[in-house]
Motif scaffolding. Sequence first.
Motif, PDB file in Angstrom:
ATOM      1  N   ARG A 151      37.082  55.125  44.698  1.00 46.60           N
ATOM      2  CA  ARG A 151      36.469  55.966  43.662  1.00 46.60           C
ATOM      3  C   ARG A 151      35.144  56.532  44.165  1.00 46.60           C
ATOM      4  NH1 ARG A 151      36.139  55.824  38.204  1.00 46.60           N
ATOM      5  NH2 ARG A 151      38.392  56.080  38.331  1.00 46.60           N
ATOM      6  N   LEU A 152      34.363  55.700  44.828  1.00 46.01           N
ATOM      7  CA  LEU A 152      33.045  56.123  45.284  1.00 46.01           C
ATOM      8  C   LEU A 152      33.104  57.112  46.445  1.00 46.01           C
ATOM      9  CD1 LEU A 152      31.147  52.700  45.127  1.00 46.01           C
ATOM     10  CD2 LEU A 152      30.960  54.624  43.529  1.00 46.01           C
ATOM     11  N   ASP A 153      34.100  56.925  47.359  1.00 48.39           N
ATOM     12  CA  ASP A 153      34.143  57.835  48.512  1.00 48.39           C
ATOM     13  C   ASP A 153      34.928  59.112  48.233  1.00 48.39           C
ATOM     14  OD1 ASP A 153      36.878  57.293  48.869  1.00 48.39           O
ATOM     15  OD2 ASP A 153      36.521  55.783  50.400  1.00 48.39           O
ATOM     16  N   GLY A 154      35.590  59.180  47.083  1.00 47.40           N
ATOM     17  CA  GLY A 154      36.231  60.419  46.657  1.00 47.40           C
ATOM     18  C   GLY A 154      37.448  60.846  47.451  1.00 47.40           C
ATOM     19  N   THR A 155      38.135  59.898  48.112  1.00 42.90           N
ATOM     20  CA  THR A 155      39.298  60.260  48.928  1.00 42.90           C
ATOM     21  C   THR A 155      40.578  60.404  48.120  1.00 42.90           C
ATOM     22  OG1 THR A 155      39.745  57.929  49.392  1.00 42.90           O
ATOM     23  CG2 THR A 155      38.361  59.124  50.967  1.00 42.90           C
ATOM     24  N   GLY A 156      40.539  59.958  46.868  1.00 44.38           N
ATOM     25  CA  GLY A 156      41.744  60.031  46.051  1.00 44.38           C
ATOM     26  C   GLY A 156      42.725  58.918  46.329  1.00 44.38           C
ATOM     27  N   GLY A 157      42.290  57.872  47.026  1.00 38.57           N
ATOM     28  CA  GLY A 157      43.171  56.759  47.351  1.00 38.57           C
ATOM     29  C   GLY A 157      43.464  55.889  46.147  1.00 38.57           C
ATOM     30  N   VAL A 158      44.658  55.284  46.156  1.00 38.78           N
ATOM     31  CA  VAL A 158      45.091  54.389  45.079  1.00 38.78           C
ATOM     32  C   VAL A 158      45.468  53.041  45.685  1.00 38.78           C
ATOM     33  CG1 VAL A 158      46.824  53.991  43.284  1.00 38.78           C
ATOM     34  CG2 VAL A 158      45.936  56.297  43.666  1.00 38.78           C
ATOM     35  N   ALA A 159      45.045  51.968  45.038  1.00 39.14           N
ATOM     36  CA  ALA A 159      45.392  50.619  45.474  1.00 39.14           C
ATOM     37  C   ALA A 159      46.585  50.113  44.680  1.00 39.14           C
ATOM     38  CB  ALA A 159      44.209  49.675  45.287  1.00 39.14           C
ATOM     39  N   LEU A 160      47.486  49.432  45.368  1.00 42.25           N
ATOM     40  CA  LEU A 160      48.628  48.782  44.724  1.00 42.25           C
ATOM     41  C   LEU A 160      48.565  47.305  45.085  1.00 42.25           C
ATOM     42  CD1 LEU A 160      51.446  48.771  43.300  1.00 42.25           C
ATOM     43  CD2 LEU A 160      52.431  49.252  45.541  1.00 42.25           C
ATOM     44  N   THR A 161      48.504  46.444  44.082  1.00 35.08           N
ATOM     45  CA  THR A 161      48.414  45.014  44.359  1.00 35.08           C
ATOM     46  C   THR A 161      49.581  44.260  43.752  1.00 35.08           C
ATOM     47  OG1 THR A 161      47.040  43.034  44.141  1.00 35.08           O
ATOM     48  CG2 THR A 161      46.921  44.624  42.345  1.00 35.08           C
ATOM     49  N   TYR A 162      50.104  43.323  44.515  1.00 36.21           N
ATOM     50  CA  TYR A 162      51.252  42.532  44.075  1.00 36.21           C
ATOM     51  C   TYR A 162      50.807  41.156  43.591  1.00 36.21           C
ATOM     52  CZ  TYR A 162      54.137  45.994  46.484  1.00 36.21           C
ATOM     53  OH  TYR A 162      54.740  47.162  46.890  1.00 36.21           O
ATOM     54  N   PHE A 163      51.519  40.649  42.601  1.00 36.04           N
ATOM     55  CA  PHE A 163      51.339  39.272  42.136  1.00 36.04           C
ATOM     56  C   PHE A 163      52.567  38.896  41.316  1.00 36.04           C
ATOM     57  CE2 PHE A 163      49.658  42.079  38.953  1.00 36.04           C
ATOM     58  CZ  PHE A 163      49.887  41.503  37.717  1.00 36.04           C
ATOM     59  N   GLY A 164      52.753  37.613  41.075  1.00 34.97           N
ATOM     60  CA  GLY A 164      53.912  37.159  40.323  1.00 34.97           C
ATOM     61  C   GLY A 164      53.571  36.783  38.902  1.00 34.97           C
ATOM     62  N   ASP A 165      54.594  36.455  38.128  1.00 30.85           N
ATOM     63  CA  ASP A 165      54.349  36.064  36.740  1.00 30.85           C
ATOM     64  C   ASP A 165      53.521  34.783  36.686  1.00 30.85           C
ATOM     65  OD1 ASP A 165      57.041  33.993  36.366  1.00 30.85           O
ATOM     66  OD2 ASP A 165      57.275  35.689  37.717  1.00 30.85           O
ATOM     67  N   GLY A 166      53.689  33.901  37.673  1.00 31.29           N
ATOM     68  CA  GLY A 166      52.863  32.706  37.713  1.00 31.29           C
ATOM     69  C   GLY A 166      51.407  33.030  37.974  1.00 31.29           C
ATOM     70  N   ALA A 167      51.165  33.935  38.906  1.00 29.31           N
ATOM     71  CA  ALA A 167      49.794  34.326  39.241  1.00 29.31           C
ATOM     72  C   ALA A 167      49.108  35.039  38.083  1.00 29.31           C
ATOM     73  CB  ALA A 167      49.788  35.218  40.473  1.00 29.31           C
ATOM     74  N   SER A 168      49.886  35.601  37.169  1.00 31.06           N
ATOM     75  CA  SER A 168      49.284  36.319  36.038  1.00 31.06           C
ATOM     76  C   SER A 168      48.466  35.394  35.151  1.00 31.06           C
ATOM     77  CB  SER A 168      50.364  37.018  35.205  1.00 31.06           C
ATOM     78  OG  SER A 168      51.123  36.073  34.456  1.00 31.06           O
ATOM     79  N   SER A 169      48.643  34.097  35.302  1.00 26.69           N
ATOM     80  CA  SER A 169      47.869  33.136  34.514  1.00 26.69           C
ATOM     81  C   SER A 169      46.524  32.805  35.152  1.00 26.69           C
ATOM     82  CB  SER A 169      48.673  31.835  34.337  1.00 26.69           C
ATOM     83  OG  SER A 169      49.858  32.077  33.602  1.00 26.69           O
ATOM     84  N   GLN A 170      46.286  33.306  36.355  1.00 25.41           N
ATOM     85  CA  GLN A 170      45.019  33.043  37.039  1.00 25.41           C
ATOM     86  C   GLN A 170      43.880  33.855  36.420  1.00 25.41           C
ATOM     87  OE1 GLN A 170      44.298  30.908  39.513  1.00 25.41           O
ATOM     88  NE2 GLN A 170      46.393  30.147  39.661  1.00 25.41           N
TER      89      GLN A 170
END
Length: 322
Positions: free
Chosen positions: A118-137
């Motif tokens: 967002r700050l460098d203005g490149t238009g990049g998007v992050a995609l992060t993976y996690f599981g249903d178990g990790a959703s409780s973290q």
Amino acid sequence: MNLRELHRHLVVARRLDEEAIALQRQGVLPAYAPMKGQEAAQVGSAAALDPTRDFAFPTYRELGAAVALGVDLVGYLASHLGNWHGGLYDPMASRFAPFNAVVGGPVTHAVGWAMGARLDGTGGVALTYFGDGASSQGDVHEAMNFAGVYRLPVIFFCQHNGWAISVPSERQVAGGSVAARAEGYGITGRRIDGNDVAEVYEATREAVDRARDGGGPTVLEAMTYRLGPHSTSDDPGRYRPLAEERQRAQDDPLLRSARLIGDEEFLAEAESHAAKVVREVREGLLALGEQPGEEMFSFVYREPTRALLEQQRRWKESADAQ
């Protein structure tokens, strides 16, 4: 990307996953986390990224995403040897971060990267993976809240495979839906069919476009099923019935895409291509040999600590004595 291209990635991911399990059983890999049944969720989501400016943040189970992003697969599997920092592939070139064994760990990393984008203005998007178990973290909740407040270009991609190791999702996901939590953070949430590679691809592409256009983050909950064990040290027969596995195997993402394509000649060619990739990766992995032991002390800290230098000294003395 069309269905045939996606299917070729699915087959490579499945066959290489099977080979990795075999390598672990043969003592080549100390451990491995299989992803059978989750290929469509991983391939479809990663294929929707722009490899020139986006970035994926995996857990320890995203072989399918690595295949779709064109990661050096010998370097990727070398990570499982545990003999070098983050594997032997170039994360910056592949736009695929070193895989993360901390439950929920890659989620905060992705949000930090998205803030930088967002700050460098490149238009990049992050995609992060996690599981249903990790959703409780707690880290996952904090990351979603932070991303919601700052409207960051990040996609929270939950592979809801039904099991947090041996704990069924209904016993640890309050309310039953990870995507539904998005509303509490003021962001978009959507549940999708994680075994339909085309649906996953389209949903992820929409989320990427929205994030790139300033629409903020998205939670995608891909409903799928882990057809194998949590890891090569796990026995799923101790906590779930075989009948359940057999019933869910009928919704195998490879079988679904193969039925839609229906071209036996193409399907056979895809299998032949996958066999070639698997053979090359196996040969490349076996040819690596052991990495120099002193590398375990390299790149740990920008400035080595006194404790690390002392450990290095003792290791060298021990190695020289042998």
